[in-house]
Design an enzyme around this catalytic site. Structure first.
Site, PDB file in Angstrom:
ATOM      1  N   GLY A 131       0.845  -1.209   0.000  1.00 29.99           N
ATOM      2  CA  GLY A 131       0.000   0.000   0.000  1.00 29.99           C
ATOM      3  C   GLY A 131       0.871   1.248   0.000  1.00 29.99           C
TER       4      GLY A 131
ATOM      5  NE  ARG B 235      -2.314  -4.241  -0.913  1.00 33.12           N
ATOM      6  CZ  ARG B 235      -1.823  -3.669   0.184  1.00 33.12           C
ATOM      7  NH1 ARG B 235      -0.741  -4.146   0.754  1.00 33.12           N
ATOM      8  NH2 ARG B 235      -2.411  -2.594   0.705  1.00 33.12           N
TER       9      ARG B 235
ATOM     10  CG  ASP C 123       3.914  -7.134   7.256  1.00 35.03           C
ATOM     11  OD1 ASP C 123       3.337  -6.579   6.301  1.00 35.03           O
ATOM     12  OD2 ASP C 123       3.301  -7.734   8.151  1.00 35.03           O
TER      13      ASP C 123
ATOM     14  CG  ASP D 178      -1.853  -0.695   8.119  1.00 37.75           C
ATOM     15  OD1 ASP D 178      -2.764   0.142   8.087  1.00 37.75           O
ATOM     16  OD2 ASP D 178      -1.810  -1.682   7.368  1.00 37.75           O
TER      17      ASP D 178
ATOM     18  CG  ASP E 180       1.347  -3.246  10.213  1.00 34.51           C
ATOM     19  OD1 ASP E 180       2.242  -2.662   9.567  1.00 34.51           O
ATOM     20  OD2 ASP E 180       0.519  -4.002   9.675  1.00 34.51           O
TER      21      ASP E 180
ATOM     22  NE  ARG F 215     -28.266  12.272  12.603  1.00 40.56           N
ATOM     23  CZ  ARG F 215     -28.283  12.811  11.405  1.00 40.56           C
ATOM     24  NH1 ARG F 215     -27.154  13.144  10.808  1.00 40.56           N
ATOM     25  NH2 ARG F 215     -29.413  13.026  10.792  1.00 40.56           N
TER      26      ARG F 215
ATOM     27  NE  ARG G  43      -6.239  -6.270   4.441  1.00 42.57           N
ATOM     28  CZ  ARG G  43      -6.231  -5.808   3.211  1.00 42.57           C
ATOM     29  NH1 ARG G  43      -7.356  -5.546   2.601  1.00 42.57           N
ATOM     30  NH2 ARG G  43      -5.102  -5.605   2.564  1.00 42.57           N
TER      31      ARG G  43
ATOM     32  CG  HIS H 103      -8.251   3.373  -0.668  1.00 44.20           C
ATOM     33  ND1 HIS H 103      -9.329   2.523  -0.588  1.00 44.20           N
ATOM     34  CD2 HIS H 103      -7.147   2.586  -0.719  1.00 44.20           C
ATOM     35  CE1 HIS H 103      -8.891   1.277  -0.625  1.00 44.20           C
ATOM     36  NE2 HIS H 103      -7.584   1.284  -0.699  1.00 44.20           N
TER      37      HIS H 103
ATOM     38  CD  GLN I 278      -8.658   5.597   6.822  1.00 43.84           C
ATOM     39  OE1 GLN I 278      -8.308   5.174   7.900  1.00 43.84           O
ATOM     40  NE2 GLN I 278      -9.505   4.936   6.050  1.00 43.84           N
TER      41      GLN I 278
HETATM   42  O1  F6P Z   1      -1.478  -1.659   4.465  1.00 43.90           O
HETATM   43  C1  F6P Z   1      -2.106  -0.440   4.328  1.00 43.90           C
HETATM   44  C2  F6P Z   1      -3.568  -0.597   4.095  1.00 43.90           C
HETATM   45  O2  F6P Z   1      -4.065   0.671   3.806  1.00 43.90           O
HETATM   46  C3  F6P Z   1      -4.373  -1.251   5.213  1.00 43.90           C
HETATM   47  O3  F6P Z   1      -4.642  -0.409   6.301  1.00 43.90           O
HETATM   48  C4  F6P Z   1      -5.612  -1.676   4.475  1.00 43.90           C
HETATM   49  O4  F6P Z   1      -6.258  -2.703   5.153  1.00 43.90           O
HETATM   50  C5  F6P Z   1      -5.056  -2.124   3.152  1.00 43.90           C
HETATM   51  O5  F6P Z   1      -3.849  -1.414   2.976  1.00 43.90           O
HETATM   52  C6  F6P Z   1      -5.953  -1.893   1.974  1.00 43.90           C
HETATM   53  O6  F6P Z   1      -5.324  -2.371   0.852  1.00 43.90           O
HETATM   54  P1  F6P Z   1      -5.809  -2.120  -0.624  1.00 43.90           P
HETATM   55  O7  F6P Z   1      -5.623  -0.678  -0.947  1.00 43.90           O
HETATM   56  O8  F6P Z   1      -4.911  -2.987  -1.449  1.00 43.90           O
HETATM   57  O9  F6P Z   1      -7.237  -2.519  -0.687  1.00 43.90           O
END
Ligand code: F6P
Length: 319
Positions: free
Chosen positions: A11, A72, A103, A127, A129, A162, A171, A249, A251
């Protein structure tokens, strides 16, 4: 002159461009030819290489995304495919690749090492992570983008009194959900690392209403639960009007913050220092603000621990 290469994979993350810029400029200064590989490991297989000069990375430090594109690449798990990539590198006389990504990208780097290619990893994912590093490029920008969105949602939540459920990315990692909850003053944060306790969430929302609070905001990481699922349970239990917002996205894109640009520049530049010292098979990590290196295997076998004590803090402060 030594030839090296750089790629971005997985990503995209704001700050990747600043890291590419640092690699190319510092690499050039040290007398390396720096090749950019397009579309991550996919470009490695296709032989999609382009020599990058100092001016090719001008005017990108402030831009989100990655000028090298990202992908990916599932097929890179196959040994025959890896050999194809190695052949392409050898044809360009490249013996070292700097891999900028998360990773999954580091696993690809490790595969290259098994074929004799030297690799260095730069942690980049919104992430945050990756084990052992307290920071990954892109996290700060993403967190600030989320905060901006939640601040806007809060206006509407208050105006209409609200409850809002905001779904953020992650994820397998709750870092964005956890820290955006703390920084936005949300009532509840749901993260994949901790099993959700819906009766407690419902109780918290109910309590907020009883206390006369004008709104409640629940932030869920996509890996914990969907906003719709969460909304359904709260609506059914309390019979109140709930709205959801899935940030998606938005984000991932956007101008990198100063923090991301600074770390990206430091990490990119340090990667070249490591090549000069003939270090490889390592990922760069941030430890107490300092850039250090860690063996790829250790990083990939490590466990990223989320500071779940923050969940209690979120609860205590949102009264
Ligand atoms: O790894 C970054 C990330 O944005 C995750 O937070 C998210 O779950 C995933 O990529 C979404 O991936 P894609 O853009 O391939 O759907």
């Amino acid at each position: 002159m030594k030839n090296i290469a750089v790629l971005t994979s997985g990503g995209d993350a704001p700050g990747m461009n600043a890291a590419i810029r640092a690699v190319v400029r510092k690499g050039n200064k040290e007398g390396f030819n720096v090749y950019g590989i397009s579309h991550g490991f996919l470009g490695l297989i296709r032989g999609d290489f382009k020599k990058l000069e100092v001016r090719d990375v001008g005017d990108i430090i402030h831009r989100g995304g990655t000028i090298l594109y990202s992908a990916r690449c599932e097929e890179f798990k196959e040994v025959d495919v890896q050999k194809e990539a190695v052949k392409n590198l050898e044809e360009h006389d490249i013996d070292t690749v700097i891999v900028i990504g998360g990773d999954g990208s580091f696993r690809g780097a490790l595969a290259l090492e098994s074929h004799g290619i030297k690799t260095i990893g730069i942690p980049a994912t919104i992430d945050n992570d990756i084990p052992f590093t307290e920071y990954t490029i892109g996290f700060d920008t993403s967190l600030n983008t989320i905060l901006e969105a939640i601040d806007r949602i809060r206006d509407t939540a208050t105006s209409h009194e609200r409850t809002f459920i905001v779904e953020v990315m992650g994820r397998e990692s709750g870092a964005l959900a956890l820290y955006s909850s703390l920084a936005s003053g949300a009532e509840v944060s749901l993260v994949p690392e901790v099993a959700e306790d819906m009766p407690k969430v419902i109780e918290k929302v109910e309590e907020s209403i009883k206390l006369g609070k004008k709104h409640s905001i629940v932030i869920v990481a996509e890996g914990a639960m969907s906003a719709d699922e969460c909304s359904k349970m709260i609506t059914e239990a309390l019979n109140i009007e709930v709205r959801t917002s899935v940030l998606g996205h938005i984000q991932r894109g956007g101008k990198p913050t100063a923090r991301d640009r600074i770390y990206a520049s430091r990490l990119g530049s340090t990667a070249i220092d490591l090549i000069l010292e003939d270090k490889h098979h390592v990922a760069l990590i941030v430890n107490k603000g300092k850039i250090e290196m860690k063996d790829f295997k250790k990083v990939l076998q490590g466990n990223k621990i989320l500071d779940t004590s923050i969940l209690k803090m979120i609860d205590e402060l949102s009264i």
